[in-house]
Design an enzyme around this catalytic site. Sequence first.
Site, mmCIF file in Angstrom:
data_model
loop_
_atom_site.group_PDB
_atom_site.id
_atom_site.type_symbol
_atom_site.label_atom_id
_atom_site.label_comp_id
_atom_site.label_asym_id
_atom_site.label_seq_id
_atom_site.Cartn_x
_atom_site.Cartn_y
_atom_site.Cartn_z
ATOM 1 C CB THR A 52 0.886 -3.704 6.582
ATOM 2 O OG1 THR A 52 -1.026 -3.840 5.784
ATOM 3 C CG2 THR A 52 1.268 -2.409 6.187
ATOM 4 C CG ASP A 53 -2.356 -7.092 3.351
ATOM 5 O OD1 ASP A 53 -2.943 -7.094 4.556
ATOM 6 O OD2 ASP A 53 -3.117 -7.150 2.631
ATOM 7 C CB THR A 98 -0.730 0.376 1.086
ATOM 8 O OG1 THR A 98 -2.254 -1.385 1.632
ATOM 9 C CG2 THR A 98 -1.609 1.109 1.087
ATOM 10 C CB SER A 109 2.510 -7.482 1.445
ATOM 11 O OG SER A 109 2.362 -7.882 2.009
HETATM 12 N N1 ASP Z 1 -3.131 -5.258 0.705
HETATM 13 C C1 ASP Z 1 -1.957 -4.334 1.170
HETATM 14 C C2 ASP Z 1 -0.751 -5.244 0.843
HETATM 15 O O1 ASP Z 1 -0.384 -6.507 1.893
HETATM 16 C C3 ASP Z 1 -1.829 -4.002 2.163
HETATM 17 C C4 ASP Z 1 -1.318 -2.678 2.474
HETATM 18 O O2 ASP Z 1 0.452 -2.394 2.345
HETATM 19 O O3 ASP Z 1 -1.684 -2.465 4.045
HETATM 20 O O4 ASP Z 1 0.166 -5.136 -0.158
#
Ligand code: ASP
Length: 322
Positions: free
Chosen positions: A100-101, A12, A58
């Site tokens: 973050t995932d 993200t 991710s």
């Molecule tokens: N779906 C995103 C990822 O993990 C979520 C994030 O980055 O906050 O790439």
Amino acid sequence: MKRIAILATGGTIAGVGNPGENLGYVSGQLAGSDLVAAVPEIADYADVYVEQFCNVNSDDMTGELWLKLAKRIDEIAGAAGNVGEDTVPPVDAFVITHGTDTMDETAYFLSLTLRTDKPVILTGSMRPATAKDPDGPANLLGAVRAAAGFAVDDEAPAGSNVWVYFGGELFDARRVQKCSASKLQPMDVDDESLPKEMPFFDVSDLEELPRVNVVYFGVDSDPRILEYASSVSDGLVIAGAGAGEFSLRWAEALSRVDIPVVMSTRINHGVVTLNQNLAKAPEGIARVASGTLPPQKAAILLRLALTQTKNPTKLRKLFEKA
Ligand code: ASP
């Protein structure tokens, strides 16, 4: 001035959506160099070298990418001059931008496999770069400052040399978990203590990892899932209920699963010990308790462990120490 290599992997923090909006964006669009260019203050704290490692959401991270990332970090860490086709200055530390995932998984994988002991700090954001008030720039700056050795609100936690920096805090790779799907500070650690020593796995000759799948238990979950999951896996992790429990129907199906299985809990916190009534197995096949490792991290440890052994006693010892 410290030199820091920033390896961008997507997420993200590199997400693009409708200008000013927090949701409805696509992860992994902007380049790492764009993220760095948006934070000119970085130059006050470090000389940075930016490399686009990949650019993915991710959730699309893979074992192959993890292996390549660990090798690339070690390659750059030992470098003074040309690395492959690039000229890379010697660096003191690393920042990895990441979604973050699965940030907690990548951090844990790196903490078990990197040869270098230079600081490696993962960071990301909950809002895309195009949001009205994006959190990525402050997280990136904070991660660079932390990597360069500047103070963070909390003291650097112990553990390995791999941490997650998020929202002004540093979290150790072993215990960090994404605990909220939506809060601006989604990272947390449980209150269990860190293991005294992290195991190390040499992955320098590996191109792929054993297949381990996590199977989630809930009331009335069909035990035939275990049969299918084991047919496409080298090892399983059960995200059980409570202290790693599941139904008698699952225990009966599990007694025929002839690959190593780690019992963990869907609660993601607390300690799982081996419940002999449930952890049935064919002769000589491992059944192991995850201890305090949540399912997604137990899966990483099992994948790495299976590169060395299937021996039940050895696997159990490894998880006891982890
Ligand atoms: N779906 C995103 C990822 O993990 C979520 C994030 O980055 O906050 O790439």
